[in-house]
Motif scaffolding. Structure first.
Motif, short mmCIF file in Angstrom:
data_model
loop_
_atom_site.label_atom_id
_atom_site.label_comp_id
_atom_site.label_asym_id
_atom_site.label_seq_id
_atom_site.Cartn_x
_atom_site.Cartn_y
_atom_site.Cartn_z
N ASP A 98 0.93 -1.18 -0.03
CA ASP A 98 -0.17 0.05 0.13
C ASP A 98 0.79 1.61 -0.12
O ASP A 98 0.33 1.85 -0.64
CB ASP A 98 -0.17 0.58 1.62
CG ASP A 98 -2.09 -1.28 1.00
OD1 ASP A 98 -2.42 -1.31 0.18
OD2 ASP A 98 -2.62 -1.61 1.67
N ARG A 99 2.01 1.25 0.90
CA ARG A 99 2.71 2.38 0.87
C ARG A 99 3.46 2.38 -0.27
O ARG A 99 4.07 4.12 -0.98
CB ARG A 99 3.94 2.00 2.52
CG ARG A 99 3.50 2.09 3.10
CD ARG A 99 4.15 2.45 4.50
NE ARG A 99 4.98 0.97 4.40
CZ ARG A 99 4.18 0.56 5.63
NH1 ARG A 99 3.78 1.18 6.42
NH2 ARG A 99 5.65 -0.89 5.66
N TYR A 100 3.59 1.53 -1.53
CA TYR A 100 4.60 1.35 -2.04
C TYR A 100 3.56 2.04 -3.76
O TYR A 100 4.01 2.96 -4.60
CB TYR A 100 5.30 0.59 -2.52
CG TYR A 100 5.71 0.72 -4.56
CD1 TYR A 100 7.16 1.13 -4.04
CD2 TYR A 100 5.01 -0.43 -5.22
CE1 TYR A 100 7.43 1.27 -5.64
CE2 TYR A 100 5.98 -1.07 -7.02
CZ TYR A 100 6.72 0.44 -6.77
OH TYR A 100 7.32 0.50 -8.07
N GLN A 101 2.25 1.89 -3.12
CA GLN A 101 1.11 2.01 -4.50
C GLN A 101 0.75 3.94 -4.06
O GLN A 101 1.22 4.46 -5.12
CB GLN A 101 0.00 1.19 -4.51
CG GLN A 101 0.35 -0.20 -4.79
CD GLN A 101 0.42 -0.22 -6.28
OE1 GLN A 101 -0.49 0.82 -7.06
NE2 GLN A 101 0.56 -0.72 -6.72
N GLU A 102 0.95 3.81 -3.36
CA GLU A 102 0.76 5.96 -2.41
C GLU A 102 2.07 6.54 -3.19
O GLU A 102 2.12 8.19 -3.56
CB GLU A 102 0.38 5.86 -1.03
CG GLU A 102 0.04 5.34 -0.43
CD GLU A 102 -0.55 5.35 0.84
OE1 GLU A 102 0.06 5.74 1.74
OE2 GLU A 102 -1.90 5.06 1.67
N LEU A 103 3.14 6.19 -2.59
CA LEU A 103 4.49 6.74 -3.61
C LEU A 103 4.09 6.49 -4.70
O LEU A 103 4.49 7.91 -5.75
CB LEU A 103 5.77 6.16 -2.54
CG LEU A 103 7.02 6.21 -3.22
CD1 LEU A 103 7.30 8.32 -2.95
CD2 LEU A 103 8.33 6.16 -3.69
N LEU A 104 3.54 6.16 -5.29
CA LEU A 104 3.61 5.42 -7.28
C LEU A 104 2.84 7.05 -7.52
O LEU A 104 2.67 7.80 -8.27
CB LEU A 104 3.18 4.18 -7.72
CG LEU A 104 4.39 3.14 -7.77
CD1 LEU A 104 3.18 2.12 -8.13
CD2 LEU A 104 5.52 3.90 -8.48
N ALA A 105 1.62 6.47 -6.27
CA ALA A 105 0.32 7.98 -6.93
C ALA A 105 0.97 9.28 -6.85
O ALA A 105 1.10 9.80 -7.61
CB ALA A 105 -0.94 7.53 -6.01
N LYS A 106 1.75 9.63 -5.99
CA LYS A 106 2.32 10.70 -5.49
C LYS A 106 3.29 11.56 -6.67
O LYS A 106 3.36 12.92 -6.62
CB LYS A 106 3.36 11.27 -4.31
CG LYS A 106 2.19 11.17 -3.10
CD LYS A 106 2.98 10.54 -1.47
CE LYS A 106 1.74 10.73 -0.60
NZ LYS A 106 3.09 11.04 0.86
N LEU A 107 4.02 10.00 -7.05
CA LEU A 107 4.95 10.45 -7.89
C LEU A 107 4.14 10.64 -9.43
O LEU A 107 5.12 11.96 -10.16
CB LEU A 107 6.08 9.13 -8.46
CG LEU A 107 6.86 9.09 -6.84
CD1 LEU A 107 7.44 7.59 -7.57
CD2 LEU A 107 8.04 10.00 -7.30
N ARG A 108 3.09 10.39 -10.02
CA ARG A 108 2.77 10.11 -11.00
C ARG A 108 1.74 11.36 -11.25
O ARG A 108 2.01 12.24 -12.09
CB ARG A 108 1.21 9.41 -11.54
CG ARG A 108 1.66 8.23 -11.25
CD ARG A 108 0.88 7.21 -12.08
NE ARG A 108 1.01 5.68 -12.16
CZ ARG A 108 0.64 4.22 -11.07
NH1 ARG A 108 -0.15 5.23 -9.84
NH2 ARG A 108 1.68 3.49 -11.63
N LYS A 109 1.41 12.27 -9.59
CA LYS A 109 0.51 13.56 -9.82
C LYS A 109 1.76 14.48 -10.23
O LYS A 109 1.60 16.11 -10.52
CB LYS A 109 0.10 13.84 -7.75
CG LYS A 109 -0.95 13.07 -7.66
CD LYS A 109 -2.03 13.85 -6.70
CE LYS A 109 -3.08 13.09 -6.23
NZ LYS A 109 -3.65 13.05 -5.10
N LYS A 110 3.37 14.57 -9.51
CA LYS A 110 4.01 15.61 -10.13
C LYS A 110 4.94 15.19 -11.56
O LYS A 110 5.49 16.23 -11.78
CB LYS A 110 5.67 15.47 -9.22
CG LYS A 110 5.11 15.85 -7.01
CD LYS A 110 6.32 15.12 -6.65
CE LYS A 110 5.76 16.16 -4.78
NZ LYS A 110 7.14 15.39 -4.29
#
Length: 231
Positions: free
Chosen positions: A212-224
């Motif tokens: 879950d933490r990995y998926q959250e990190l990927l989501a934040k990176l995509r937003k940027k």
């Protein structure tokens, strides 16, 4: 029940499967019988030709039901697992139990134990172990030719047939399997399984959190605006 035929008549020979006596005289003796028998079952579970029994009548001589013993635990190599009402040696390729255990109770007499020793010596037992839980006293005998020799030092002794090691602590007997696992009571085995289940469940939960933490990190990176597919 076995029928023996003679030229004159047919004689029905009965080999009783019970003498009406209890398996153990007290709870501690019973607990040790169960612990030894069940842990040996676990050790040899994958070997189809190792038969293990507790308090089962063993008849070594066909035609004589008076010659018998019921070891607290016996191990027979070379015979298949399965249900038996008694161990009729002539129906078992004439293979006698190679290892027997007796757990002493206050009611055991010297005469009784001497008869058992003579029986096991006469009918082919290779290893004979006697444990007195009340005194924390372990004795062992090993076949040498047609007789038994006393094993002088039982603390640390490894059974030639079973591969188990006996360790006497100040308070009790510990028996260690060939894999290093201490013999446990059924309750201890259940507790160990529950601990293993909980540890596996905790590890899976932690793995899910990491995912879950990995998926959250990927989501934040995509937003940027970062292309995560090429990371």
């Amino acid at each position: 029940m076995v029928q023996q035929v003679t030229p004159e008549t047919t004689i029905e020979v009965i080999y009783p499967e019970s003498d009406g006596q209890p398996m153990a005289d007290n709870t501690e003796q019973f607990a040790w019988i169960v612990k030894i028998k069940e842990n040996l079952e676990i050790i040899f579970a994958s070997q189809a030709d190792v038969f293990i029994a507790g308090d089962l009548f063993w008849y070594p001589v066909k035609g004589n039901p008076n010659i018998k013993q019921a070891p607290d635990t016996m191990v027979v190599f070379g015979r298949p697992k399965g249900k038996r009402g008694s161990y009729l040696q002539w129906d078992e390729d004439n293979i006698s139990p190679q290892v027997v255990f007796e757990i002493l109770s206050p009611d055991n007499t010297l005469k009784e134990m001497t008869k058992k020793l003579q029986f096991y010596q006469r009918y082919g037992v290779e290893e004979y172990y006697i444990y007195d839980a009340a005194k924390n006293d372990l004795n062992g005998l090993l076949r040498s030719g047609d007789s038994f020799e006393v094993i002088e030092e039982m603390n640390g002794w490894i059974s030639p047939r079973l591969g188990i090691r006996f360790t006497l602590t100040p308070d009790t007997l510990e028996i260690i399997s060939p894999t290093g696992q201490k013999f446990l009571s059924p309750i201890e085995i259940d507790q160990l399984r529950e601990q293993e289940r909980q540890a596996k469940e905790a590890a899976l939960q932690e793995l899910e959190k990491e995912r879950d933490r990995y998926q959250e990190l990927l989501a934040k990176l995509r937003k940027k605006g970062i292309d995560t597919d090429n990371l």
